[in-house]
Design an enzyme around this catalytic site. Structure first.
Site, PDB file in Angstrom:
ATOM      1  N   CYS A   1       4.345  -5.925  15.780  1.00 13.31           N
ATOM      2  CA  CYS A   1       3.715  -5.105  16.817  1.00 13.31           C
ATOM      3  C   CYS A   1       2.261  -5.549  17.015  1.00 13.31           C
ATOM      4  O   CYS A   1       1.556  -5.848  16.051  1.00 13.31           O
ATOM      5  CB  CYS A   1       3.755  -3.632  16.426  1.00 13.31           C
ATOM      6  SG  CYS A   1       5.441  -3.043  16.205  1.00 13.31           S
TER       7      CYS A   1
ATOM      8  N   CYS B   1       5.856  -7.562   7.609  1.00 13.48           N
ATOM      9  CA  CYS B   1       6.858  -7.018   8.519  1.00 13.48           C
ATOM     10  C   CYS B   1       7.223  -8.072   9.556  1.00 13.48           C
ATOM     11  O   CYS B   1       6.371  -8.829  10.011  1.00 13.48           O
ATOM     12  CB  CYS B   1       6.288  -5.778   9.219  1.00 13.48           C
ATOM     13  SG  CYS B   1       7.468  -4.955  10.299  1.00 13.48           S
TER      14      CYS B   1
ATOM     15  N   CYS C   1      -2.029   1.500   7.623  1.00 14.81           N
ATOM     16  CA  CYS C   1      -1.588   0.624   6.548  1.00 14.81           C
ATOM     17  C   CYS C   1      -1.844  -0.834   6.857  1.00 14.81           C
ATOM     18  O   CYS C   1      -1.837  -1.263   7.987  1.00 14.81           O
ATOM     19  CB  CYS C   1      -0.131   0.869   6.231  1.00 14.81           C
ATOM     20  SG  CYS C   1       0.013   2.031   4.899  1.00 14.81           S
TER      21      CYS C   1
ATOM     22  N   CYS D   1       3.080   8.461   1.507  1.00 13.01           N
ATOM     23  CA  CYS D   1       3.491   7.449   2.476  1.00 13.01           C
ATOM     24  C   CYS D   1       3.732   6.150   1.707  1.00 13.01           C
ATOM     25  O   CYS D   1       2.831   5.665   1.023  1.00 13.01           O
ATOM     26  CB  CYS D   1       2.357   7.302   3.490  1.00 13.01           C
ATOM     27  SG  CYS D   1       2.611   5.969   4.648  1.00 13.01           S
TER      28      CYS D   1
ATOM     29  N   GLU E   1       0.811  -1.213   0.000  1.00 10.34           N
ATOM     30  CA  GLU E   1       0.000   0.000   0.000  1.00 10.34           C
ATOM     31  C   GLU E   1       0.848   1.267   0.000  1.00 10.34           C
ATOM     32  O   GLU E   1       1.959   1.266   0.516  1.00 10.34           O
ATOM     33  CB  GLU E   1      -0.865   0.033   1.274  1.00 10.34           C
ATOM     34  CG  GLU E   1      -1.880  -1.074   1.311  1.00 10.34           C
ATOM     35  CD  GLU E   1      -2.699  -1.069   2.593  1.00 10.34           C
ATOM     36  OE1 GLU E   1      -2.689  -0.060   3.317  1.00 10.34           O
ATOM     37  OE2 GLU E   1      -3.349  -2.096   2.847  1.00 10.34           O
TER      38      GLU E   1
ATOM     39  N   CYS F   1      -0.626  -3.642  15.102  1.00  8.20           N
ATOM     40  CA  CYS F   1      -0.445  -3.317  13.684  1.00  8.20           C
ATOM     41  C   CYS F   1      -0.964  -4.416  12.769  1.00  8.20           C
ATOM     42  O   CYS F   1      -0.611  -5.587  12.913  1.00  8.20           O
ATOM     43  CB  CYS F   1       1.033  -3.067  13.414  1.00  8.20           C
ATOM     44  SG  CYS F   1       1.397  -2.793  11.676  1.00  8.20           S
TER      45      CYS F   1
HETATM   46  N1  SAH Z   1       7.679   0.019  10.673  1.00 11.45           N
HETATM   47  C1  SAH Z   1       7.820   1.407  10.794  1.00 11.45           C
HETATM   48  C2  SAH Z   1       7.116   2.203   9.722  1.00 11.45           C
HETATM   49  C3  SAH Z   1       5.778   1.717   9.303  1.00 11.45           C
HETATM   50  S1  SAH Z   1       4.499   1.783  10.505  1.00 11.45           S
HETATM   51  C4  SAH Z   1       7.389   1.867  12.169  1.00 11.45           C
HETATM   52  O1  SAH Z   1       6.802   1.085  12.907  1.00 11.45           O
HETATM   53  O2  SAH Z   1       7.692   3.011  12.501  1.00 11.45           O
HETATM   54  C5  SAH Z   1       4.125   3.510  10.494  1.00 11.45           C
HETATM   55  C6  SAH Z   1       3.368   4.003  11.715  1.00 11.45           C
HETATM   56  O3  SAH Z   1       2.017   3.500  11.730  1.00 11.45           O
HETATM   57  C7  SAH Z   1       4.008   3.548  13.014  1.00 11.45           C
HETATM   58  O4  SAH Z   1       4.225   4.629  13.881  1.00 11.45           O
HETATM   59  C8  SAH Z   1       2.993   2.583  13.549  1.00 11.45           C
HETATM   60  O5  SAH Z   1       3.065   2.472  14.916  1.00 11.45           O
HETATM   61  C9  SAH Z   1       1.684   3.170  13.060  1.00 11.45           C
HETATM   62  N2  SAH Z   1       0.562   2.240  13.162  1.00 11.45           N
HETATM   63  C10 SAH Z   1       0.558   0.893  13.056  1.00 11.45           C
HETATM   64  N3  SAH Z   1      -0.679   0.396  13.278  1.00 11.45           N
HETATM   65  C11 SAH Z   1      -1.480   1.460  13.495  1.00 11.45           C
HETATM   66  C12 SAH Z   1      -2.885   1.596  13.785  1.00 11.45           C
HETATM   67  N4  SAH Z   1      -3.686   0.552  13.849  1.00 11.45           N
HETATM   68  N5  SAH Z   1      -3.363   2.850  13.968  1.00 11.45           N
HETATM   69  C13 SAH Z   1      -2.554   3.933  13.871  1.00 11.45           C
HETATM   70  N6  SAH Z   1      -1.239   3.867  13.602  1.00 11.45           N
HETATM   71  C14 SAH Z   1      -0.709   2.636  13.425  1.00 11.45           C
HETATM   72 FE1  SF4 Z   2       6.177  -3.433  11.464  1.00 12.22          FE
HETATM   73 FE2  SF4 Z   2       3.749  -2.490  11.896  1.00 12.22          FE
HETATM   74 FE3  SF4 Z   2       5.493  -2.606  13.897  1.00 12.22          FE
HETATM   75 FE4  SF4 Z   2       5.885  -0.815  11.913  1.00 12.22          FE
HETATM   76  S1  SF4 Z   2       4.171  -0.856  13.353  1.00 12.22           S
HETATM   77  S2  SF4 Z   2       7.381  -2.182  12.837  1.00 12.22           S
HETATM   78  S3  SF4 Z   2       5.066  -1.985  10.175  1.00 12.22           S
HETATM   79  S4  SF4 Z   2       4.654  -4.363  12.788  1.00 12.22           S
END
Ligand code: SAH
Ligand code: SF4
Length: 358
Positions: A125, A121, A345, A114, A88, A128
């Site tokens: 997390c 990944c 995303c 973005c 995406e 996520c």
């Molecule tokens: N992996 C990198 C970059 C991609 S994620 C990182 O984690 O920084 C980009 C941002 O989206 C991160 O700050 C992440 O915590 C946030 N994110 C992930 N899931 C989300 C959600 N459900 N709602 C809002 N932000 C989210």
């Molecule tokens: Fe990976 Fe999602 Fe954690 Fe970013 S927020 S490091 S994309 S698992």
């Protein structure tokens, strides 16, 4: 795919392969300024060379499979790669403050794109959606670069119009550091898209050793840290990577990172209702960032089907922000751009996989 992706190559690399070397400059111009879809169009390149290039290289490594428009003008894209996997990218329209020499300021609409760095990944997390499907593969530099190229083409964005890039789509950019660093350079090429590194921001979940490595590369890029918690216990639960790289190691790496004089390191703080939204966390955050040229960006957790986490209250976001700003720490609340198109995303991809019954 047996064809090479032309956007994988820096101009210097191309000029080593394609002789005479000024051809690389011309080809770059066709790709990044005129948005050529075929080598056939490149009329100032000799016919035989065009035919050879056509056989060996592709100009279009991505295929658009879905576009979603948001009321606020954001557009979210789902791109298919040559092996059928999808990633995406999002086009965002943001208001940016511009400072003039006479001291006046002007608000201008700026495009921010973005982009994704990996399919899936490894970091995993808990909040996520990208993490749910696990890790598939790294994107090549050309696949990273092409996301923006496709969006510029699709929206008729003039080659000279300034665009900001955030590596905040799917994937952990520092887990694909080599390809991401090369993409940064390809984006920055004055003969290409000419997007200076200080207009590009890499967001990371905090791979401290890679932050140090990125710093040593002296790319001039902006850094954003996804902190989301102020003590290791909670951070470990939300982000398992914290076992390998704890908060202290991240802070040390940030302190060693070369920051552009006019910039700050951004600390992203994903606010989750009843998990990390209380003032005691704000207090601790203030202490942690002491001595760092930092700004904090509070992000609303964006819920999706099946998650146990909840979106925070607006009033708690405001209290958290006020606590920090009143004590001199710059803190903004991220506008929930494109919430109506399921912004965080991973959601568009998930939707598509569900439709396919995967
Ligand atoms: N992996 C990198 C970059 C991609 S994620 C990182 O984690 O920084 C980009 C941002 O989206 C991160 O700050 C992440 O915590 C946030 N994110 C992930 N899931 C989300 C959600 N459900 N709602 C809002 N932000 C989210
Ligand atoms: Fe990976 Fe999602 Fe954690 Fe970013 S927020 S490091 S994309 S698992």
């Amino acid at each position: 795919m047996n064809k090479k992706i032309i956007q994988d190559f820096t101009k210097d690399e191309l000029s080593e392969i394609i002789k005479p070397s000024f051809r690389a400059k011309q080809i770059y111009h066709w790709i990044y300024h005129k948005y050529a879809n075929s080598f056939e169009e490149m009329k100032n390149i000799p016919k035989e060379m065009r035919e050879k290039l056509e056989k060996e290289y592709t100009l279009t490594p991505l295929k658009t499979v879905m576009v979603q428009n948001s009321k606020d003008g954001s557009r979210k894209y789902l791109f298919e790669l040559h092996d059928g996997h999808t990633v995406e990218a999002v086009l965002l329209l943001m208001k940016e403050k511009e400072y003039h020499e006479d001291g006046s300021t002007k608000h201008q609409e700026r495009y921010t794109v973005c982009i994704s760095s990996q399919v899936g990944c490894k970091v995993g997390c808990a909040f996520c959606l990208t993490a749910k499907g696990g890790f598939v593969r790294n994107l090549t530099s050309g696949e990273i670069v092409s996301q923006l190229l496709m969006i510029k083409k699709d929206n008729d964005i003039d080659a000279n119009r300034r665009v900001n890039i955030v590596y905040m789509g799917m994937g952990e950019p520092l887990d694909n550091l080599e390809n991401v660093a090369k993409a940064v350079k390809i984006f920055a090429d004055p003969e290409g898209m000419a997007i200076a590194p200080h207009r590009q921001t890499i967001s990371t979940s905090g791979l401290s050793s890679k932050i140090e490595k990125l710093g040593k590369m002296e790319l001039g890029i902006n850094l954003a840290i996804s902190l989301h918690a102020v003590d290791d216990d909670l951070r470990q639960k939300l982000m398992p990577i914290n076992k390998a790289y704890n908060i202290k190691s991240i802070i040390t790496a940030v302190k060693n990172f070369p920051v552009n004089d006019r910039k700050r390191v951004m600390f992203e703080y994903l606010v989750i209702k009843d998990v990390n939204d209380d003032i005691s966390a704000a207090k601790k955050l203030l202490g942690l960032l002491d001595g760092i040229k930092a700004k904090v960006n509070l992000i609303y957790f964006n819920p999706y089907g099946g998650t146990q986490f909840k979106r925070p209250e607006y009033s708690d976001m405001l209290k958290f922000q006020e606590y920090l700003t009143q004590r001199g720490l710059l803190c903004t609340i991220r506008e929930s751009k494109g919430l109506d198109i399921s912004a965080a995303c991973g959601q568009l991809r998930e939707q598509e996989l569900n439709q396919k019954g995967m």
